[in-house]
Design a protein around this motif. Structure first.
Motif, PDB file in Angstrom:
ATOM      1  N   ARG A   1      -5.516 109.132  24.297  1.00  0.00           N
ATOM      2  CA  ARG A   1      -4.189 109.752  24.300  1.00  0.00           C
ATOM      3  C   ARG A   1      -3.914 110.535  23.017  1.00  0.00           C
ATOM      4  O   ARG A   1      -3.024 111.383  22.989  1.00  0.00           O
ATOM      5  CB  ARG A   1      -3.119 108.683  24.522  1.00  0.00           C
ATOM      6  N   GLU A   2      -4.683 110.271  21.975  1.00  0.00           N
ATOM      7  CA  GLU A   2      -4.513 110.986  20.714  1.00  0.00           C
ATOM      8  C   GLU A   2      -5.328 112.271  20.639  1.00  0.00           C
ATOM      9  O   GLU A   2      -5.101 113.091  19.758  1.00  0.00           O
ATOM     10  CB  GLU A   2      -4.912 110.087  19.544  1.00  0.00           C
ATOM     11  N   VAL A   3      -6.292 112.438  21.546  1.00  0.00           N
ATOM     12  CA  VAL A   3      -7.183 113.597  21.443  1.00  0.00           C
ATOM     13  C   VAL A   3      -7.146 114.532  22.654  1.00  0.00           C
ATOM     14  O   VAL A   3      -7.591 115.671  22.558  1.00  0.00           O
ATOM     15  CB  VAL A   3      -8.651 113.165  21.185  1.00  0.00           C
TER      16      VAL A   3
ATOM     17  N   GLU B   1      -8.403 101.199  30.281  1.00  0.00           N
ATOM     18  CA  GLU B   1      -7.409 100.171  30.607  1.00  0.00           C
ATOM     19  C   GLU B   1      -6.393 100.785  31.563  1.00  0.00           C
ATOM     20  O   GLU B   1      -5.931 101.905  31.371  1.00  0.00           O
ATOM     21  CB  GLU B   1      -6.738  99.663  29.334  1.00  0.00           C
ATOM     22  N   LYS B   2      -6.060 100.047  32.579  1.00  0.00           N
ATOM     23  CA  LYS B   2      -5.222 100.589  33.658  1.00  0.00           C
ATOM     24  C   LYS B   2      -3.830 100.983  33.176  1.00  0.00           C
ATOM     25  O   LYS B   2      -3.202 101.879  33.743  1.00  0.00           O
ATOM     26  CB  LYS B   2      -5.119  99.588  34.815  1.00  0.00           C
ATOM     27  N   GLU B   3      -3.350 100.360  32.110  1.00  0.00           N
ATOM     28  CA  GLU B   3      -2.020 100.663  31.590  1.00  0.00           C
ATOM     29  C   GLU B   3      -1.907 102.088  31.056  1.00  0.00           C
ATOM     30  O   GLU B   3      -0.806 102.601  30.891  1.00  0.00           O
ATOM     31  CB  GLU B   3      -1.640  99.682  30.472  1.00  0.00           C
ATOM     32  N   ILE B   4      -3.042 102.734  30.754  1.00  0.00           N
ATOM     33  CA  ILE B   4      -2.969 104.092  30.201  1.00  0.00           C
ATOM     34  C   ILE B   4      -3.320 105.168  31.225  1.00  0.00           C
ATOM     35  O   ILE B   4      -3.340 106.346  30.895  1.00  0.00           O
ATOM     36  CB  ILE B   4      -3.831 104.243  28.929  1.00  0.00           C
ATOM     37  N   TYR B   5      -3.595 104.780  32.464  1.00  0.00           N
ATOM     38  CA  TYR B   5      -3.963 105.780  33.474  1.00  0.00           C
ATOM     39  C   TYR B   5      -2.893 106.868  33.597  1.00  0.00           C
ATOM     40  O   TYR B   5      -3.215 108.056  33.618  1.00  0.00           O
ATOM     41  CB  TYR B   5      -4.184 105.112  34.831  1.00  0.00           C
ATOM     42  N   ASP B   6      -1.650 106.464  33.719  1.00  0.00           N
ATOM     43  CA  ASP B   6      -0.591 107.436  33.933  1.00  0.00           C
ATOM     44  C   ASP B   6      -0.487 108.428  32.776  1.00  0.00           C
ATOM     45  O   ASP B   6      -0.411 109.643  32.987  1.00  0.00           O
ATOM     46  CB  ASP B   6       0.746 106.716  34.152  1.00  0.00           C
ATOM     47  N   SER B   7      -0.513 107.919  31.545  1.00  0.00           N
ATOM     48  CA  SER B   7      -0.379 108.826  30.394  1.00  0.00           C
ATOM     49  C   SER B   7      -1.609 109.734  30.253  1.00  0.00           C
ATOM     50  O   SER B   7      -1.474 110.917  29.925  1.00  0.00           O
ATOM     51  CB  SER B   7      -0.118 108.051  29.104  1.00  0.00           C
TER      52      SER B   7
ATOM     53  N   GLN C   1     -19.736 111.987  21.541  1.00  0.00           N
ATOM     54  CA  GLN C   1     -18.882 110.806  21.503  1.00  0.00           C
ATOM     55  C   GLN C   1     -17.662 111.028  20.626  1.00  0.00           C
ATOM     56  O   GLN C   1     -17.769 111.628  19.547  1.00  0.00           O
ATOM     57  CB  GLN C   1     -19.650 109.609  20.940  1.00  0.00           C
ATOM     58  N   VAL C   2     -16.527 110.520  21.085  1.00  0.00           N
ATOM     59  CA  VAL C   2     -15.301 110.535  20.305  1.00  0.00           C
ATOM     60  C   VAL C   2     -14.806 109.104  20.224  1.00  0.00           C
ATOM     61  O   VAL C   2     -14.614 108.449  21.248  1.00  0.00           O
ATOM     62  CB  VAL C   2     -14.227 111.446  20.944  1.00  0.00           C
ATOM     63  N   HIS C   3     -14.619 108.612  18.999  1.00  0.00           N
ATOM     64  CA  HIS C   3     -14.200 107.221  18.768  1.00  0.00           C
ATOM     65  C   HIS C   3     -12.719 107.202  18.425  1.00  0.00           C
ATOM     66  O   HIS C   3     -12.332 107.116  17.262  1.00  0.00           O
ATOM     67  CB  HIS C   3     -15.052 106.631  17.644  1.00  0.00           C
ATOM     68  N   ARG C   4     -11.882 107.298  19.461  1.00  0.00           N
ATOM     69  CA  ARG C   4     -10.431 107.353  19.268  1.00  0.00           C
ATOM     70  C   ARG C   4      -9.747 106.867  20.528  1.00  0.00           C
ATOM     71  O   ARG C   4     -10.363 106.700  21.564  1.00  0.00           O
ATOM     72  CB  ARG C   4      -9.960 108.797  19.015  1.00  0.00           C
ATOM     73  N   ASP C   5      -8.458 106.737  20.462  1.00  0.00           N
ATOM     74  CA  ASP C   5      -7.623 106.529  21.636  1.00  0.00           C
ATOM     75  C   ASP C   5      -7.547 107.885  22.344  1.00  0.00           C
ATOM     76  O   ASP C   5      -7.161 108.886  21.733  1.00  0.00           O
ATOM     77  CB  ASP C   5      -6.232 106.065  21.198  1.00  0.00           C
TER      78      ASP C   5
ATOM     79  N   GLU D   1     -14.069 106.722  23.586  1.00  0.00           N
ATOM     80  CA  GLU D   1     -14.018 105.247  23.611  1.00  0.00           C
ATOM     81  C   GLU D   1     -13.265 104.762  22.375  1.00  0.00           C
ATOM     82  O   GLU D   1     -13.550 105.194  21.261  1.00  0.00           O
ATOM     83  CB  GLU D   1     -15.424 104.663  23.631  1.00  0.00           C
ATOM     84  N   ILE D   2     -12.348 103.823  22.587  1.00  0.00           N
ATOM     85  CA  ILE D   2     -11.557 103.288  21.481  1.00  0.00           C
ATOM     86  C   ILE D   2     -12.161 102.025  20.874  1.00  0.00           C
ATOM     87  O   ILE D   2     -12.030 101.778  19.683  1.00  0.00           O
ATOM     88  CB  ILE D   2     -10.099 103.031  21.935  1.00  0.00           C
ATOM     89  N   ASP D   3     -12.862 101.217  21.676  1.00  0.00           N
ATOM     90  CA  ASP D   3     -13.377  99.927  21.225  1.00  0.00           C
ATOM     91  C   ASP D   3     -14.594 100.097  20.307  1.00  0.00           C
ATOM     92  O   ASP D   3     -15.559 100.780  20.666  1.00  0.00           O
ATOM     93  CB  ASP D   3     -13.764  99.079  22.452  1.00  0.00           C
ATOM     94  N   ASP D   4     -14.550  99.474  19.130  1.00  0.00           N
ATOM     95  CA  ASP D   4     -15.616  99.628  18.136  1.00  0.00           C
ATOM     96  C   ASP D   4     -16.973  99.161  18.657  1.00  0.00           C
ATOM     97  O   ASP D   4     -17.978  99.865  18.511  1.00  0.00           O
ATOM     98  CB  ASP D   4     -15.282  98.842  16.859  1.00  0.00           C
TER      99      ASP D   4
END
Length: 196
Positions: free
Chosen positions: A116-118, A133-139, A110-114, A86-89
């Protein structure tokens, strides 16, 4: 798995269901709302996770931990663990409270990151639930699929409710020879993929 949900987990599920229901009715902004899956989708992903082959179980998009609770039920039954990202604080903190109250600290990492970075740090992914978020589904999909074991399962949420936004993604997945896929009309629409 569903007939004997531990009381602490059942109580937190009910609390989060009510909070999500209220947020949808009172005009709470979309970014702040939990936007969690309905219970039928929770049962669906828990069943799939409990039948996943050997390997890592990963969730992309924890929110307050509601879907993670369903996946944790599968983990408790199969003596596994799940990593949830999860990215949101604020949502990360709320999920931390969810896992503390339910006693799932040993089952949920739990991992508190984006994500795509992990995700490139994972290998042998047996199950992945994608609800971000749907914008990151593909990546995220492109980071997960090469790291999946044969027979591994990926489920992406909201593919019917957000079909207009996700149609290019769905078209790419349907043409992807690495997986077999189908859209399942449960909840808000689940894309179910199985690694060949």
């Amino acid at each position: 798995m569903f007939h004997k949900i531990p009381q602490a987990i059942a109580e937190r599920m009910m609390f989060l269901e009510e909070l999500d229901r209220r947020d949808r009715l009172d005009g709470t902004s979309r970014k702040v709302r939990l936007r969690q899956i309905p219970p039928d989708t929770g049962k669906f992903i828990a069943l799939l996770a409990s039948e996943a082959p050997d390997g890592a179980l990963v969730e992309i998009g924890t929110s307050a931990g509601y879907s993670t609770l369903w996946l944790a039920l599968a983990c408790l039954e199969t003596d596994r663990k799940i990593v949830t990202i999860e990215i949101d604080d604020d949502k990360f903190r709320m999920a931390t409270e969810t896992f503390r109250l339910t006693g799932l600290g040993g089952t949920v990492e739990q991992v508190h990151r984006d994500a795509r970075e992990v995700l490139d740090g994972f290998t042998d992914i047996a199950f992945c639930f994608l609800d971000a978020e749907k914008e990151i589904y593909d990546s995220c999909y492109e980071l997960v699929v090469p790291r999946m074991v044969p027979g591994g399962i990926l489920v992406a949420d909201n593919v019917i409710s957000h079909r207009e936004i996700l149609q290019p993604f769905l078209d790419r997945v349907e043409a992807d020879e690495r997986v077999d896929s189908v859209v399942v009309p449960i909840g808000k629409g689940e894309l179910l993929c199985r690694k060949r």
